[in-house]
Motif scaffolding. Structure first.
Motif, PDB file in Angstrom:
ATOM      1  N   GLU A 196     -43.934   4.283  37.514  1.00  0.00           N
ATOM      2  CA  GLU A 196     -42.870   5.086  36.878  1.00  0.00           C
ATOM      3  C   GLU A 196     -42.645   6.391  37.636  1.00  0.00           C
ATOM      4  N   GLU A 197     -43.729   6.983  38.104  1.00  0.00           N
ATOM      5  CA  GLU A 197     -43.619   8.213  38.896  1.00  0.00           C
ATOM      6  C   GLU A 197     -42.875   7.956  40.197  1.00  0.00           C
ATOM      7  N   VAL A 198     -43.221   6.873  40.863  1.00  0.00           N
ATOM      8  CA  VAL A 198     -42.547   6.511  42.111  1.00  0.00           C
ATOM      9  C   VAL A 198     -41.061   6.311  41.849  1.00  0.00           C
ATOM     10  N   ALA A 199     -40.742   5.560  40.800  1.00  0.00           N
ATOM     11  CA  ALA A 199     -39.336   5.285  40.481  1.00  0.00           C
ATOM     12  C   ALA A 199     -38.583   6.568  40.187  1.00  0.00           C
ATOM     13  N   TYR A 200     -39.201   7.489  39.469  1.00  0.00           N
ATOM     14  CA  TYR A 200     -38.542   8.748  39.131  1.00  0.00           C
ATOM     15  C   TYR A 200     -38.319   9.623  40.371  1.00  0.00           C
ATOM     16  N   LEU A 201     -39.350   9.776  41.189  1.00  0.00           N
ATOM     17  CA  LEU A 201     -39.240  10.652  42.347  1.00  0.00           C
ATOM     18  C   LEU A 201     -38.333  10.084  43.424  1.00  0.00           C
ATOM     19  N   LYS A 202     -38.138   8.776  43.406  1.00  0.00           N
ATOM     20  CA  LYS A 202     -37.203   8.165  44.353  1.00  0.00           C
ATOM     21  C   LYS A 202     -35.788   8.095  43.800  1.00  0.00           C
ATOM     22  N   GLY A 203     -35.598   8.467  42.544  1.00  0.00           N
ATOM     23  CA  GLY A 203     -34.275   8.464  41.957  1.00  0.00           C
ATOM     24  C   GLY A 203     -33.870   7.149  41.331  1.00  0.00           C
ATOM     25  N   TYR A 204     -34.824   6.223  41.147  1.00  0.00           N
ATOM     26  CA  TYR A 204     -34.489   4.942  40.539  1.00  0.00           C
ATOM     27  C   TYR A 204     -34.329   5.062  39.028  1.00  0.00           C
ATOM     28  N   ILE A 205     -35.021   6.017  38.421  1.00  0.00           N
ATOM     29  CA  ILE A 205     -34.855   6.290  37.001  1.00  0.00           C
ATOM     30  C   ILE A 205     -34.660   7.791  36.833  1.00  0.00           C
ATOM     31  N   THR A 206     -34.070   8.177  35.715  1.00  0.00           N
ATOM     32  CA  THR A 206     -33.819   9.586  35.441  1.00  0.00           C
ATOM     33  C   THR A 206     -35.026  10.209  34.760  1.00  0.00           C
ATOM     34  N   ALA A 207     -34.998  11.555  34.658  1.00  0.00           N
ATOM     35  CA  ALA A 207     -36.068  12.257  33.951  1.00  0.00           C
ATOM     36  C   ALA A 207     -36.124  11.817  32.491  1.00  0.00           C
ATOM     37  N   GLU A 208     -34.952  11.580  31.895  1.00  0.00           N
ATOM     38  CA  GLU A 208     -34.914  11.143  30.496  1.00  0.00           C
ATOM     39  C   GLU A 208     -35.572   9.780  30.331  1.00  0.00           C
ATOM     40  N   GLN A 209     -35.311   8.868  31.279  1.00  0.00           N
ATOM     41  CA  GLN A 209     -35.929   7.541  31.204  1.00  0.00           C
ATOM     42  C   GLN A 209     -37.437   7.623  31.408  1.00  0.00           C
ATOM     43  N   CYS A 210     -37.861   8.475  32.343  1.00  0.00           N
ATOM     44  CA  CYS A 210     -39.291   8.665  32.570  1.00  0.00           C
ATOM     45  C   CYS A 210     -39.951   9.239  31.322  1.00  0.00           C
ATOM     46  N   HIS A 211     -39.281  10.195  30.682  1.00  0.00           N
ATOM     47  CA  HIS A 211     -39.797  10.812  29.465  1.00  0.00           C
ATOM     48  C   HIS A 211     -39.924   9.776  28.354  1.00  0.00           C
ATOM     49  N   ARG A 212     -38.931   8.912  28.237  1.00  0.00           N
ATOM     50  CA  ARG A 212     -38.962   7.879  27.192  1.00  0.00           C
ATOM     51  C   ARG A 212     -40.107   6.898  27.432  1.00  0.00           C
ATOM     52  N   LEU A 213     -40.318   6.521  28.697  1.00  0.00           N
ATOM     53  CA  LEU A 213     -41.421   5.625  29.011  1.00  0.00           C
ATOM     54  C   LEU A 213     -42.762   6.262  28.656  1.00  0.00           C
ATOM     55  N   GLY A 214     -42.866   7.573  28.841  1.00  0.00           N
ATOM     56  CA  GLY A 214     -44.088   8.266  28.462  1.00  0.00           C
ATOM     57  C   GLY A 214     -44.277   8.292  26.955  1.00  0.00           C
ATOM     58  N   ARG A 215     -43.195   8.524  26.226  1.00  0.00           N
ATOM     59  CA  ARG A 215     -43.295   8.557  24.763  1.00  0.00           C
ATOM     60  C   ARG A 215     -43.688   7.198  24.193  1.00  0.00           C
ATOM     61  N   GLU A 216     -43.283   6.112  24.892  1.00  0.00           N
ATOM     62  CA  GLU A 216     -43.663   4.774  24.434  1.00  0.00           C
ATOM     63  C   GLU A 216     -45.164   4.558  24.531  1.00  0.00           C
ATOM     64  N   ARG A 217     -45.837   5.389  25.330  1.00  0.00           N
ATOM     65  CA  ARG A 217     -47.291   5.301  25.471  1.00  0.00           C
ATOM     66  C   ARG A 217     -47.945   6.539  24.870  1.00  0.00           C
ATOM     67  N   ALA A 218     -47.357   7.060  23.819  1.00  0.00           N
ATOM     68  CA  ALA A 218     -47.850   8.274  23.168  1.00  0.00           C
ATOM     69  C   ALA A 218     -49.305   8.096  22.747  1.00  0.00           C
ATOM     70  N   GLY A 219     -50.062   9.169  22.920  1.00  0.00           N
ATOM     71  CA  GLY A 219     -51.468   9.125  22.546  1.00  0.00           C
ATOM     72  C   GLY A 219     -52.389   8.670  23.654  1.00  0.00           C
ATOM     73  N   THR A 220     -51.834   8.371  24.841  1.00  0.00           N
ATOM     74  CA  THR A 220     -52.658   7.967  25.984  1.00  0.00           C
ATOM     75  C   THR A 220     -52.495   8.980  27.107  1.00  0.00           C
ATOM     76  N   ASP A 221     -53.507   9.075  27.947  1.00  0.00           N
ATOM     77  CA  ASP A 221     -53.421   9.978  29.101  1.00  0.00           C
ATOM     78  C   ASP A 221     -52.264   9.586  30.014  1.00  0.00           C
ATOM     79  N   TYR A 222     -52.050   8.281  30.147  1.00  0.00           N
ATOM     80  CA  TYR A 222     -50.971   7.804  31.023  1.00  0.00           C
ATOM     81  C   TYR A 222     -49.614   8.234  30.478  1.00  0.00           C
ATOM     82  N   GLY A 223     -49.429   8.083  29.162  1.00  0.00           N
ATOM     83  CA  GLY A 223     -48.167   8.494  28.565  1.00  0.00           C
ATOM     84  C   GLY A 223     -47.940   9.984  28.700  1.00  0.00           C
ATOM     85  N   ASP A 224     -49.002  10.767  28.475  1.00  0.00           N
ATOM     86  CA  ASP A 224     -48.882  12.221  28.618  1.00  0.00           C
ATOM     87  C   ASP A 224     -48.519  12.605  30.046  1.00  0.00           C
ATOM     88  N   TYR A 225     -49.047  11.863  31.003  1.00  0.00           N
ATOM     89  CA  TYR A 225     -48.758  12.147  32.407  1.00  0.00           C
ATOM     90  C   TYR A 225     -47.278  11.950  32.697  1.00  0.00           C
TER      91      TYR A 225
END
Length: 239
Positions: free
Chosen positions: A186-215
């Motif tokens: 997800e980080e690679v996709a975001y930094l390369k412009g494949y996904i937006t910050a909003e999409q990256c944020h949503r993917l993190g929220r879907e993993r709420a409560g985990t270190d990976y989601g917080d990252y």
């Protein structure tokens, strides 16, 4: 079987580039990357590391490119034999008396002719189609090249339970000490412009409560500052 890495700074995010279809049809030269076996790879966080070496090799690729790494026990690996000018002359699989200490890491890059070479392969004595036979076919054509990974790179064998554990601990240490995630797609996709910050944020929220989601959430919120610290370059840092 292996893991390799290098360290450094990071480029700013770039928009995605058009991609070409890969295969045996169409026009032009297509390039293929093959990572067989239990290989784990860490993409370096700056363009002058493994990514730059890979892109430079790809740009001038004519045939097959192998990546070699110096080891103290080359008899355990496939070994690249080199001439005085460091040109690849032969490939030996676990030789008893190796002629060099350069192990072939298991990362191979091919031009489009690999499709035709693969079609002509016959099973080995083990009853398998061997990637080594592809590499030797290119070598016989004088179109196999070796890119050496020297100081600043780390390549770890992962062919045993112990070495797999050691590689995992190495990754864990880097992540904990540097506060980064290795192989975060997800980080690679975001930094390369494949996904937006909003999409990256949503993917993190879907993993709420985990270190990976917080990252992922922090990555999206901090944006440019984090991209300069972490960086994703031009392809995922693990495979």
């Amino acid at each position: 079987r292996g893991y390799w890495s290098s360290a450094g700074g990071a480029p700013a995010p770039r928009p995605p580039r058009p991609r070409t279809r890969r295969g045996s049809t169409g026009r032009g030269t297509r390039r293929t990357t093959n990572t067989p076996g239990a290989n784990g790879r860490f993409r370096p966080p700056r363009a002058t590391g493994c990514g730059a070496r890979r892109r430079t090799t790809t740009t001038r690729l004519d045939g097959c490119a192998l990546f070699g790494y110096p080891v103290k026990d080359p008899w355990r690996y496939g070994v690249a034999e080199l001439d005085a000018d460091r040109r690849l002359t032969a490939l030996a699989e676990k030789p008893r008396e190796p002629r060099s200490n350069i192990a072939v890491t298991g990362l191979y890059m091919y031009d489009h002719t690999v499709v035709h070479l693969a079609q002509d392969l016959i099973p080995s004595d083990r009853g398998e189609l061997e990637i080594t036979d592809i590499n030797k076919a290119y070598l016989e054509q004088g179109r196999a090249h070796l890119a050496e990974l020297g100081r600043g790179f780390v390549w770890l064998d992962m062919g045993t339970h112990d070495s797999l554990l050691e590689a995992g601990q190495y990754v864990q240490m880097l992540e904990q000490r540097q506060g980064i995630r290795i192989g975060c797609v997800e980080e690679v996709a975001y930094l390369k412009g494949y996904i937006t910050a909003e999409q990256c944020h949503r993917l993190g929220r879907e993993r709420a409560g985990t270190d990976y989601g917080d990252y992922l959430v922090n990555l999206a919120e901090e944006g440019g500052a984090l991209s300069r610290t972490v960086g994703a370059g031009h392809f995922p840092r693990t495979a």
